[in-house]
Scaffold this motif. Structure first.
Motif, PDB file in Angstrom:
ATOM      1  N   GLU A 153      19.043  11.042   0.214  1.00 26.76           N
ATOM      2  CA  GLU A 153      18.158  12.581  -0.526  1.00 26.76           C
ATOM      3  C   GLU A 153      18.059  13.333   0.205  1.00 26.76           C
ATOM      4  OE1 GLU A 153      17.140  14.336  -3.910  1.00 26.76           O
ATOM      5  OE2 GLU A 153      18.166  12.541  -3.653  1.00 26.76           O
ATOM      6  N   ASP A 154      16.849  13.230   1.527  1.00 30.61           N
ATOM      7  CA  ASP A 154      16.273  14.166   2.147  1.00 30.61           C
ATOM      8  C   ASP A 154      17.257  15.376   3.127  1.00 30.61           C
ATOM      9  OD1 ASP A 154      14.141  15.321   2.905  1.00 30.61           O
ATOM     10  OD2 ASP A 154      14.917  15.075   5.074  1.00 30.61           O
ATOM     11  N   ARG A 155      17.502  16.414   2.746  1.00 27.81           N
ATOM     12  CA  ARG A 155      18.306  17.071   3.413  1.00 27.81           C
ATOM     13  C   ARG A 155      18.140  17.372   4.524  1.00 27.81           C
ATOM     14  NH1 ARG A 155      23.083  18.374   1.878  1.00 27.81           N
ATOM     15  NH2 ARG A 155      22.833  16.532   1.462  1.00 27.81           N
ATOM     16  N   ASP A 156      16.891  17.011   5.360  1.00 29.53           N
ATOM     17  CA  ASP A 156      17.060  16.769   7.201  1.00 29.53           C
ATOM     18  C   ASP A 156      17.282  15.575   7.668  1.00 29.53           C
ATOM     19  OD1 ASP A 156      16.258  20.304   7.355  1.00 29.53           O
ATOM     20  OD2 ASP A 156      14.275  19.618   6.554  1.00 29.53           O
ATOM     21  N   THR A 157      16.778  14.731   6.784  1.00 31.16           N
ATOM     22  CA  THR A 157      16.724  13.049   7.232  1.00 31.16           C
ATOM     23  C   THR A 157      18.562  13.099   7.305  1.00 31.16           C
ATOM     24  OG1 THR A 157      14.703  12.243   5.985  1.00 31.16           O
ATOM     25  CG2 THR A 157      16.593  10.708   6.547  1.00 31.16           C
ATOM     26  N   ALA A 158      19.208  13.767   6.446  1.00 32.98           N
ATOM     27  CA  ALA A 158      20.780  13.985   6.122  1.00 32.98           C
ATOM     28  C   ALA A 158      21.453  14.361   7.498  1.00 32.98           C
ATOM     29  CB  ALA A 158      21.431  14.508   5.128  1.00 32.98           C
ATOM     30  N   VAL A 159      20.916  15.397   8.110  1.00 31.31           N
ATOM     31  CA  VAL A 159      20.831  16.243   9.296  1.00 31.31           C
ATOM     32  C   VAL A 159      20.634  15.523  10.445  1.00 31.31           C
ATOM     33  CG1 VAL A 159      20.828  17.895  10.977  1.00 31.31           C
ATOM     34  CG2 VAL A 159      21.639  18.409   8.544  1.00 31.31           C
ATOM     35  N   GLU A 160      19.599  14.244  10.411  1.00 33.33           N
ATOM     36  CA  GLU A 160      19.053  13.826  11.811  1.00 33.33           C
ATOM     37  C   GLU A 160      20.683  12.404  11.765  1.00 33.33           C
ATOM     38  OE1 GLU A 160      15.363  11.762  13.664  1.00 33.33           O
ATOM     39  OE2 GLU A 160      15.003  13.165  11.657  1.00 33.33           O
ATOM     40  N   VAL A 161      20.734  12.011  10.444  1.00 33.49           N
ATOM     41  CA  VAL A 161      21.383  10.499  10.280  1.00 33.49           C
ATOM     42  C   VAL A 161      22.795  11.263  11.415  1.00 33.49           C
ATOM     43  CG1 VAL A 161      22.879   9.353   9.205  1.00 33.49           C
ATOM     44  CG2 VAL A 161      20.651   9.868   8.318  1.00 33.49           C
ATOM     45  N   MET A 162      23.195  12.191  10.534  1.00 35.70           N
ATOM     46  CA  MET A 162      24.371  12.722  11.107  1.00 35.70           C
ATOM     47  C   MET A 162      23.987  12.838  12.267  1.00 35.70           C
ATOM     48  SD  MET A 162      25.231  16.437   8.800  1.00 35.70           S
ATOM     49  CE  MET A 162      26.074  17.272  10.248  1.00 35.70           C
ATOM     50  N   ASN A 163      23.249  13.547  13.501  1.00 37.12           N
ATOM     51  CA  ASN A 163      23.177  13.871  15.160  1.00 37.12           C
ATOM     52  C   ASN A 163      23.500  11.952  15.749  1.00 37.12           C
ATOM     53  OD1 ASN A 163      22.746  15.970  15.156  1.00 37.12           O
ATOM     54  ND2 ASN A 163      20.404  16.424  14.733  1.00 37.12           N
ATOM     55  N   ARG A 164      23.063  11.099  14.896  1.00 38.11           N
ATOM     56  CA  ARG A 164      22.714   9.674  15.206  1.00 38.11           C
ATOM     57  C   ARG A 164      24.365   8.571  15.214  1.00 38.11           C
ATOM     58  NH1 ARG A 164      17.659   7.330  15.814  1.00 38.11           N
ATOM     59  NH2 ARG A 164      16.300   9.343  15.396  1.00 38.11           N
ATOM     60  N   VAL A 165      25.409   9.491  13.686  1.00 37.59           N
ATOM     61  CA  VAL A 165      25.671   8.654  13.478  1.00 37.59           C
ATOM     62  C   VAL A 165      27.721   9.154  15.145  1.00 37.59           C
ATOM     63  CG1 VAL A 165      25.103   7.910  11.099  1.00 37.59           C
ATOM     64  CG2 VAL A 165      26.516  10.490  12.275  1.00 37.59           C
TER      65      VAL A 165
END
Length: 389
Positions: A153-165
């Motif tokens: 849901e959270d857009r900033d969290t989505a970006v942080e997930v991208m960095n990690r995957v």
């Protein structure tokens, strides 16, 4: 090619966005397919199939940039069983209307014998931009992929997930590789589709992003410089969903079997879940140099599961099964929590045993020397419920 699976995640605020089981994340999958004449094996117009499926394909199907391609989209799924059922239903619907039109449906990253010089484009404004702006690159864009959306849901969290995957994207590519042939010739690549995309300036592994605002600023610059027509034409291998609140994985070739599509979805959701766990406990994101991320993706496209691949975090070459097992170990806990461990680990080991679609296609071609036999195999596997089932 589409911007998002329109039903892959709920509209913000809808009750449908709440998981029926605590901790589960929503999933949705887009699958792209080739349509071919059942007798000649030449690629064919998908228009009759779209008409038969309801208007412009109805709720779950749509046209693609090339007339010989068609896309299917699942709804919101909370379990791999529900996702599998939707994937099966959509494939059966496509195969059924194709048979009535004297056609077949093929799930592969490239169509073994299709020549891009002999295939036109679907006349739509967004596709027209690509054709006019990119010339030969667009002319050769005759490829199909599998895109997995995972609800965040959270857009900033989505970006942080991208960095990690990002470090795990190459193994997703290797597992799904299904494009060893191009314009009637063997390429030496397991995923030649990946090399087609690699030439585009708004595709590939995304940069490390500081926030969603950073992501939006970069996308705006790509649009303002006419690199992309809109945010949906920033074709990174992983990105925030452009219409819904998801993380979208775009690295995979079209998955030949349903099992392989389910494997991609299960691993993608588990990677997102593991990233969220790491974020919650304040664990640092993995560090992988850009040049190794790029090299790891290339090597996965070149060799698939045959040989050694690059672990971009460890900075070393490892046999493909070792890399797969490292991924499984990384996502073991979220897979266990979701009740998916047995299925996903079993599917991964089945692909290691029977090889990815690219290797299966090569074996068939080595046996007969006929690409028609490869197409026949792909047609059969596209309709199969299970990998070599």
């Amino acid at each position: 090619m589409s911007t998002d699976a329109v039903t892959a995640a709920p509209t913000p605020g809808e009750d449908a966005g709440r998981s029926p089981v605590d901790g589960l994340l929503s999933m949705g999958v887009e699958e792209e397919f080739f349509v071919a004449d059942a007798h000649s094996h030449r690629v064919a117009d998908s228009g009759p199939l779209l008409d038969a499926l309801g208007g412009d394909g109805g709720e779950h199907f749509s046209a693609e940039i090339r007339p010989c391609m068609i896309e299917s989209r699942t709804g919101i799924c909370w379990s791999l069983a529900a996702l599998r059922a939707e994937l099966r239903d959509h494939r059966e619907a496509l195969i059924g209307v194709a048979a009535e039109a004297g056609a077949v449906v093929v799930a592969s990253g490239t169509y073994p014998s299709a020549d891009w010089r002999q295939v036109g484009f679907t006349p739509r404004p967004r596709f027209d931009h690509l054709v006019n702006a990119y010339a030969r690159l667009a002319d050769e864009l005759l490829i199909c992929g599998c895109h997995v959306h995972v609800g965040v849901e959270d857009r900033d969290t989505a970006v942080e997930v991208m960095n990690r995957v990002r470090p795990w994207l190459p193994i997703l590519s290797a597992l799904s590789a299904s494009s060893p042939f191009w314009a009637g010739e063997a390429t030496g690549y397991a995923s030649y589709r990946s090399t087609i995309w690699a030439r585009w300036p708004m595709a590939g592994t995304p940069p490390t992003l500081a926030s969603y605002a950073d992501h939006q600023n970069r996308v705006r610059r790509l649009v303002s410089t006419r690199t992309s027509a809109d945010a949906g034409q920033v074709f990174w291998d992983v990105r925030p969903g452009t219409r819904y609140h998801t993380v979208e994985f775009r690295i995979a070739d079209a998955c030949t079997t349903i099992d392989e599509a389910v494997l991609q979805a299960g691993l993608s959701r588990a990677l997102v879940h593991q990233s969220l766990r790491e974020i919650d406990r304040g664990a640092p994101a993995p560090v992988a140099p850009a040049e190794l991320l790029h090299a790891a993706k290339w090597r996965a496209a070149r060799y698939g599961l045959d040989g050694k691949l690059i672990d971009p975090v460890a900075g070393e070459l490892v046999p493909a099964p070792v890399y797969v097992n490292r991924l499984l170990a990384h996502v073991r806990e979220p897979l266990l929590e979701a009740g998916d461990w047995a299925e996903v680990s079993g599917l991964a080991r089945a692909v290691l045993r029977w090889r990815n679609s690219a290797e299966r296609q090569r074996r068939t071609f080595a046996g007969s020397g006929e690409l028609g036999d490869v197409v026949d195999q792909l047609v059969t596997e596209t309709a199969a419920a299970e990998l070599l089932g």
